[in-house]
Design an enzyme around this catalytic site. Structure first.
Site, PDB file in Angstrom:
ATOM      1  N   GLN A  17     -55.801  76.569 -56.998  1.00  0.00           N
ATOM      2  CA  GLN A  17     -56.353  75.810 -58.128  1.00  0.00           C
ATOM      3  C   GLN A  17     -56.146  74.303 -58.071  1.00  0.00           C
ATOM      4  O   GLN A  17     -57.076  73.538 -58.339  1.00  0.00           O
ATOM      5  CB  GLN A  17     -55.756  76.348 -59.445  1.00  0.00           C
ATOM      6  CG  GLN A  17     -56.328  75.667 -60.670  1.00  0.00           C
ATOM      7  CD  GLN A  17     -55.762  76.109 -61.998  1.00  0.00           C
ATOM      8  OE1 GLN A  17     -55.961  75.452 -63.008  1.00  0.00           O
ATOM      9  NE2 GLN A  17     -55.063  77.218 -62.048  1.00  0.00           N
ATOM     10  N   GLU A 139     -48.449  77.165 -60.712  1.00  0.00           N
ATOM     11  CA  GLU A 139     -48.586  76.558 -62.040  1.00  0.00           C
ATOM     12  C   GLU A 139     -47.334  76.627 -62.920  1.00  0.00           C
ATOM     13  O   GLU A 139     -46.793  75.614 -63.356  1.00  0.00           O
ATOM     14  CB  GLU A 139     -49.751  77.269 -62.751  1.00  0.00           C
ATOM     15  CG  GLU A 139     -49.917  76.930 -64.221  1.00  0.00           C
ATOM     16  CD  GLU A 139     -50.370  75.509 -64.476  1.00  0.00           C
ATOM     17  OE1 GLU A 139     -51.285  75.059 -63.776  1.00  0.00           O
ATOM     18  OE2 GLU A 139     -49.814  74.849 -65.362  1.00  0.00           O
ATOM     19  N   ASP A 168     -51.433  72.769 -62.307  1.00  0.00           N
ATOM     20  CA  ASP A 168     -52.460  72.819 -61.258  1.00  0.00           C
ATOM     21  C   ASP A 168     -53.598  71.834 -61.532  1.00  0.00           C
ATOM     22  O   ASP A 168     -53.787  70.863 -60.805  1.00  0.00           O
ATOM     23  CB  ASP A 168     -53.044  74.237 -61.182  1.00  0.00           C
ATOM     24  CG  ASP A 168     -52.135  75.185 -60.405  1.00  0.00           C
ATOM     25  OD1 ASP A 168     -51.312  74.700 -59.621  1.00  0.00           O
ATOM     26  OD2 ASP A 168     -52.255  76.404 -60.593  1.00  0.00           O
ATOM     27  N   GLY A 247     -46.238  63.186 -82.531  1.00  0.00           N
ATOM     28  CA  GLY A 247     -46.509  61.759 -82.705  1.00  0.00           C
ATOM     29  C   GLY A 247     -45.951  61.278 -84.032  1.00  0.00           C
ATOM     30  O   GLY A 247     -45.153  61.972 -84.676  1.00  0.00           O
ATOM     31  N   GLY A 248     -46.374  60.124 -84.460  1.00  0.00           N
ATOM     32  CA  GLY A 248     -45.853  59.555 -85.699  1.00  0.00           C
ATOM     33  C   GLY A 248     -46.524  60.107 -86.943  1.00  0.00           C
ATOM     34  O   GLY A 248     -46.148  59.759 -88.065  1.00  0.00           O
ATOM     35  N   GLN A 249     -47.538  60.958 -86.772  1.00  0.00           N
ATOM     36  CA  GLN A 249     -48.267  61.506 -87.922  1.00  0.00           C
ATOM     37  C   GLN A 249     -47.990  63.010 -87.977  1.00  0.00           C
ATOM     38  O   GLN A 249     -48.480  63.750 -87.137  1.00  0.00           O
ATOM     39  CB  GLN A 249     -49.782  61.288 -87.770  1.00  0.00           C
ATOM     40  CG  GLN A 249     -50.193  59.864 -87.464  1.00  0.00           C
ATOM     41  CD  GLN A 249     -50.005  58.935 -88.656  1.00  0.00           C
ATOM     42  OE1 GLN A 249     -49.732  59.375 -89.783  1.00  0.00           O
ATOM     43  NE2 GLN A 249     -50.136  57.654 -88.418  1.00  0.00           N
TER      44      GLN A 249
HETATM   45  N1  COA Z   1     -57.135  78.191 -40.111  1.00  0.00           N
HETATM   46  C1  COA Z   1     -55.927  78.615 -39.693  1.00  0.00           C
HETATM   47  N2  COA Z   1     -54.835  78.633 -40.473  1.00  0.00           N
HETATM   48  C2  COA Z   1     -54.984  78.236 -41.740  1.00  0.00           C
HETATM   49  C3  COA Z   1     -56.208  77.781 -42.253  1.00  0.00           C
HETATM   50  C4  COA Z   1     -57.329  77.775 -41.358  1.00  0.00           C
HETATM   51  N3  COA Z   1     -58.531  77.386 -41.777  1.00  0.00           N
HETATM   52  N4  COA Z   1     -56.043  77.464 -43.545  1.00  0.00           N
HETATM   53  C5  COA Z   1     -54.755  77.718 -43.839  1.00  0.00           C
HETATM   54  N5  COA Z   1     -54.109  78.157 -42.754  1.00  0.00           N
HETATM   55  C6  COA Z   1     -52.711  78.536 -42.640  1.00  0.00           C
HETATM   56  C7  COA Z   1     -51.765  77.398 -42.860  1.00  0.00           C
HETATM   57  O1  COA Z   1     -51.687  76.593 -41.711  1.00  0.00           O
HETATM   58  C8  COA Z   1     -50.470  78.136 -43.164  1.00  0.00           C
HETATM   59  O2  COA Z   1     -49.903  78.549 -41.973  1.00  0.00           O
HETATM   60  P1  COA Z   1     -48.338  78.397 -41.611  1.00  0.00           P
HETATM   61  O3  COA Z   1     -47.582  78.998 -42.739  1.00  0.00           O
HETATM   62  O4  COA Z   1     -48.218  79.168 -40.323  1.00  0.00           O
HETATM   63  O5  COA Z   1     -48.047  76.963 -41.455  1.00  0.00           O
HETATM   64  C9  COA Z   1     -50.966  79.393 -43.873  1.00  0.00           C
HETATM   65  O6  COA Z   1     -52.376  79.428 -43.668  1.00  0.00           O
HETATM   66  C10 COA Z   1     -50.704  79.567 -45.337  1.00  0.00           C
HETATM   67  O7  COA Z   1     -50.722  78.381 -46.060  1.00  0.00           O
HETATM   68  P2  COA Z   1     -49.824  78.253 -47.358  1.00  0.00           P
HETATM   69  O8  COA Z   1     -50.163  76.989 -48.018  1.00  0.00           O
HETATM   70  O9  COA Z   1     -48.387  78.434 -46.987  1.00  0.00           O
HETATM   71  O10 COA Z   1     -50.326  79.467 -48.292  1.00  0.00           O
HETATM   72  P3  COA Z   1     -49.498  80.497 -49.168  1.00  0.00           P
HETATM   73  O11 COA Z   1     -50.488  81.439 -49.719  1.00  0.00           O
HETATM   74  O12 COA Z   1     -48.360  81.103 -48.423  1.00  0.00           O
HETATM   75  O13 COA Z   1     -48.878  79.588 -50.347  1.00  0.00           O
HETATM   76  C11 COA Z   1     -49.010  78.092 -52.235  1.00  0.00           C
HETATM   77  C12 COA Z   1     -49.666  79.219 -51.448  1.00  0.00           C
HETATM   78  C13 COA Z   1     -49.952  77.638 -53.292  1.00  0.00           C
HETATM   79  C14 COA Z   1     -47.711  78.600 -52.870  1.00  0.00           C
HETATM   80  C15 COA Z   1     -48.671  76.931 -51.277  1.00  0.00           C
HETATM   81  O14 COA Z   1     -49.830  76.569 -50.578  1.00  0.00           O
HETATM   82  C16 COA Z   1     -48.093  75.701 -51.970  1.00  0.00           C
HETATM   83  O15 COA Z   1     -46.932  75.662 -52.370  1.00  0.00           O
HETATM   84  N6  COA Z   1     -48.907  74.638 -52.062  1.00  0.00           N
HETATM   85  C17 COA Z   1     -48.494  73.371 -52.619  1.00  0.00           C
HETATM   86  C18 COA Z   1     -48.366  73.405 -54.109  1.00  0.00           C
HETATM   87  C19 COA Z   1     -49.635  73.861 -54.778  1.00  0.00           C
HETATM   88  O16 COA Z   1     -50.694  73.313 -54.603  1.00  0.00           O
HETATM   89  N7  COA Z   1     -49.458  74.871 -55.629  1.00  0.00           N
HETATM   90  C20 COA Z   1     -50.471  75.250 -56.575  1.00  0.00           C
HETATM   91  C21 COA Z   1     -51.494  76.109 -56.049  1.00  0.00           C
HETATM   92  S1  COA Z   1     -52.673  76.312 -57.320  1.00  0.00           S
END
Ligand code: COA
Length: 415
Positions: A17, A139, A168, A247-249
């Protein structure tokens, strides 16, 4: 008419998101947003909370309008080369991977700068540098760590998260502002830069008034506009303030006609000082206009519960819309509690393009929230989200790949 960000190319590596809200905003302002996804899978939200079998979910479709989608395996050596070309072709790379993922792919800031010194690399992370910088964050983690949850809810209950996705979507908005600011600075410097919006920071920015109150509390040991005053106690930290205005209101949520059966038959009522006499006249408590216990905002602070209970006798005789109409005649600030059903059916929000119906080839028609920011010279034309890889061939051709090369890359599993 042209669009504000015409000509800006965004390499969109975002998912879920926070990042997608940012790039959707940039797309609405006219940027060409190329969303990069893994073949066969794509953004995980395509399949989360599905309501139509095999169709992209509303979670995905409502966050990815106006974008193009290409599939690319950035861990495949051929795919890496395509990504290098994309980096050279684009102005901004936006990502919200877990910390370190871009580096692990081999695309460090230094490498990206080598490929394109004008590239702006914009990231959402859960936390900024510090003890939690390596943590994955969603989030509600951000709402808790950013101060929102400890200050939301009622005094006698646990911390509460809000439905508004301030962690998010809120951070996506912050990031979008960082990106356009960096684009503006690039006009002068010719250089790209890194833009970081940490979700904890974004939430705290939106909770700024609570840090204000923390410091007021430390100085005076009391927050007189909070419901704990005058009979409750204050601890060391800003308490949860229920529906107090912040707020103040002074304000509170009051029952309206039908509240017994309709969970949203309520109105937010603000006892703004300049209209105090009108409020008193309306609810039939004219004597409060001159009574020293009620005549001034300070005198009213210890009596807010009693005052709102008296106003509630008045609001309970009317529907929230009747109350809204009457109160607005006297310039008394108030707002009906609107359900999502009421908002979805609201014709004025449709007319302004804030709620938009779009058609999707697989799921059919769906409602989305349009651009909440209206520019007079850059109108937003909300379009449906792309299917997974819908624009791979088109974008590859724009990058200079021939159809034979595209077929070979597909056979190698790179795209
Ligand atoms: N081709 C190949 N690999 C890809 C790719 C593509 N097109 N797109 C993504 N990947 C890989 C990434 O390189 C990563 O690999 P690695 O772990 O070996 O380095 C993997 O996919 C997963 O990415 P990741 O971001 O770790 O996903 P996740 O599902 O494990 O985690 C979140 C999800 C949201 C928790 C994490 O991305 C995060 O903390 N993001 C930052 C904060 C954030 O935006 N949070 C809110 C989300 S709404």
């Amino acid at each position: 008419m042209g669009k504000a960000l015409d000509g800006v190319r965004i390499l969109d590596f975002t998912h879920v998101q926070s990042g997608p809200t940012c790039t959707q905003l940039l797309a609405w302002f006219g940027a060409d947003v190329i969303k990069v996804e893994r073949a066969g899978a794509g953004d995980i939200t395509r399949e989360q909370l599905r309501d139509v079998p095999d169709a992209d979910s509303l979670y995905f479709t409502m966050l990815n309008g106006n974008k193009r989608s290409i599939t690319l395996d950035t861990k495949n050596p051929e795919g890496k080369r395509v990504l290098e070309t994309l980096i050279q072709h684009c102005d901004v790379l936006v990502e919200n991977f877990a910390p370190g993922a871009l580096d692990r792919m081999g695309f460090t800031w230094e490498r990206i700068q080598e490929l394109n010194p004008r590239m702006i690399v914009a990231s959402v992370k859960g936390f900024g540098p510090g003890p939690y910088e390596d943590c994955k964050v969603y989030e509600n983690v951000a709402q808790c760590a950013g101060g929102a949850a400890s200050t939301t809810g009622f005094d006698d209950g646990p911390p509460v998260v809000t439905g508004a996705q301030i962690g998010d979507s809120g951070t996506g908005l912050h990031l979008a502002l960082g990106i356009v600011t960096a684009l503006y600075q690039r006009v002068q410097t010719g250089r790209g830069q890194k833009v970081l919006a940490a979700m904890q920071d974004g939430v705290l920015n939106l909770c700024r008034v609570k840090l204000r109150d923390q410091q007021r509390l430390e100085r005076t040991n009391v927050l007189k506009e909070y419901p704990q005053y005058p009979n409750g106690t204050f601890g060391e930290a800003v308490p949860r303030a229920g529906n107090a205005s912040g707020g103040g209101q002074p304000g509170w949520i009051l029952k309206c006609k039908g509240w017994e059966t309709d969970p949203n038959a309520y109105i937010y009522f603000i006892t703004q000082a300049p209209v105090w006499d009108r409020i008193c006249n309306l609810i039939g408590r004219e004597e409060w206009i001159s009574d020293p216990d009620y005549a001034t905002p300070n005198a009213r602070l210890p009596r807010l519960k009693e005052i709102f209970a008296e106003i509630e006798h008045w609001t309970m005789q009317r529907t929230k819309f009747e109350a809204m109409e009457l109160l607005n005649k006297y310039d008394i600030p108030c707002g009906p509690i609107l359900s999502m059903k009421e908002i979805a059916e609201d014709q004025s929000l449709r007319a302004t393009g804030t709620i938009v119906e779009v058609d999707h080839p697989v799921r059919g028609k769906y409602l989305t929230v349009g651009n909440p920011i209206k520019l007079s010279d850059s109108p937003t034309d909300v379009k449906r989200s792309p299917l997974l890889g819908e624009h791979t061939d088109e974008v590859m051709a724009e990058l200079g790949y021939s159809s034979e090369q595209i077929s070979a890359l597909r056979a190698a599993g790179a795209i």
